[in-house]
Design a protein around this motif. Structure first.
Motif: not given
Length: 413
Positions: A137-148, A159-164
């Protein structure tokens, strides 16, 4: 895989600015929204000879990786090259054929978002267990449900957006791009949904993987007043230019400004094609060496038809972009599905462009921009007009090179 070592360019040490500096690119977008239904890699392989003979330098292919949607824009396992367009084996055969005919394959790079294989934080599909690049989940932005972290751009919703911003994400994406470039055989990159993450990451990826040529899709809305396209689109083209600048000027960008203006102009408002400074009104008028011009793509045209170019003015559109500065792109549907006459007319325009040395930075002087007529001289050897206004160049040295429905091109012998 032995054939992979004989690239025309030295794969490991490409000068990423060389193609942009030369300014001689002519791109074919070689798919539409329905292509995944038609044994696509095999279909294209049969057309490579014609594509090469027509003068295209780069062929934009659909996303190569396994995807949740057949069109390829919901990628999951980036390293799996069996897709709805065909098998990995057929893709590699296509790329080999392209190299034999000296046409560069352009990969559609979808790294703004990635669909997980299992549910994680918040019940979202934001874990990538059991496949290459097993992010959590840390690879996914917090705005799209991740922990990045927060996104550095606009969200691609649903869809999950990637945290660059995560170093491990950038490292993994760069390694994947290098693999596409050096092992699979793609030479150019097209960055999908470039508004979704900061342009400085595109710069990182280009520097890391060294494609020959790169183009970004920075697509936002033109300016409208009372429901009509505004004459002045400077703020729109400035946003695209700011994005190119932020890539370290390493990428070019699709000239959505020119598309928006041109498709209104051909309906009898050709005055739109000259800005207040007397220049072309799109990105082409300000930074032509980075402006990738086009009439339609898989989103705007095809069966999606989100913002289509008027079909009865297609050849006027091509007469404009194929004789003008910038980096022109031809859409598969127009070239292969709209009949032999359109195919051959486009081919003639490409031939004139190449023969008379029109390139991305060619000088242009706009002669007429009226209600029903536009005319311009490009370089010193080509004059063109579009519209139903009657016009031709003065002087016996100008010879008609090609003409068709509401367009004509003259050359100086």
């Amino acid at each position: 895989m032995g054939y992979m070592h004989d690239f025309d360019e030295n794969v490991q040490a490409t000068d990423v600015g060389a193609a942009i500096r030369k300014g001689r690119e002519i791109i074919l977008q070689a798919f539409n929204w329905e292509s995944h239904k038609h044994d696509w890699w095999g279909n294209l392989e049969r057309k490579i000879y014609d594509i090469s003979k027509s003068g295209f330098t780069s062929v934009w292919l659909p996303p190569p990786s396994q995807s949740l949607s057949p069109e390829g824009y919901l990628p999951q396992n980036l390293y799996a090259l069996d897709s709805a367009y065909g098998s990995e084996h057929l893709l590699k055969a296509l790329l080999q054929k392209m190299r034999q005919h000296r046409v560069r394959p352009m990969a559609d790079i979808v790294v703004n978002h990635r669909v997980g294989t299992t549910t994680g934080h918040g019940g979202m599909y934001n874990r990538f267990d059991g496949i290459a690049l097993p992010w959590d989940e840390h690879a996914i932005t917090s705005c799209t449900g991740g922990l990045g972290n927060q996104s550095t751009g606009e969200n691609f919703n649903g869809v999950p957006n990637v945290d660059h911003t995560q170093p491990f994400v950038r490292k993994d994406i760069t390694e994947w791009l290098r693999w596409l470039r050096n092992k699979v055989g793609f030479q150019d990159f097209r960055f999908d949904f470039a508004r979704g993450y900061a342009a400085k990451y595109v710069k990182d990826y280009i520097e890391g993987a060294k494609p020959v040529f790169s183009v970004g899709e920075y697509w936002d809305s033109c300016s409208y007043q009372n429901g009509r396209l505004a004459y002045n689109q400077d703020s729109h083209r400035q946003r695209i230019i700011n994005w190119i600048d932020a890539t370290g000027q390493l990428a070019s960008a699709f000239d959505f400004t020119t598309k928006g203006i041109l498709q209104e102009a051909v309906k009898g408002e050709y005055w739109r094609l000259r800005d207040a400074q007397g220049k072309p009104p799109g990105v082409m008028g300000w930074w032509p060496s980075r402006a990738v011009t086009f009439l339609d793509n898989h989103d705007t045209g095809s069966t999606q038809s989100h913002w289509p170019f008027p079909g009865n003015h297609i050849m006027e559109g091509y007469a404009y972009i194929l004789t003008h500065p910038g980096i022109p792109t031809v859409f598969y549907d127009h070239f292969y599905d709209w009949g032999t006459s359109i195919h051959d007319q486009i081919m003639k325009l490409i031939n004139i462009r190449k023969k008379h040395n029109i390139h991305s930075r060619s000088c242009i002087r706009i002669i007429e921009a009226q209600t029903n007529l536009y005319a311009a001289i490009i370089g010193d050897k080509v004059i063109m007009k579009i519209g139903d206004g009657s016009w031709c160049p003065a002087g016996h040295e100008w010879k008609l090179a090609t003409c068709g429905h509401r367009y004509a091109v003259w050359i100086k012998e």
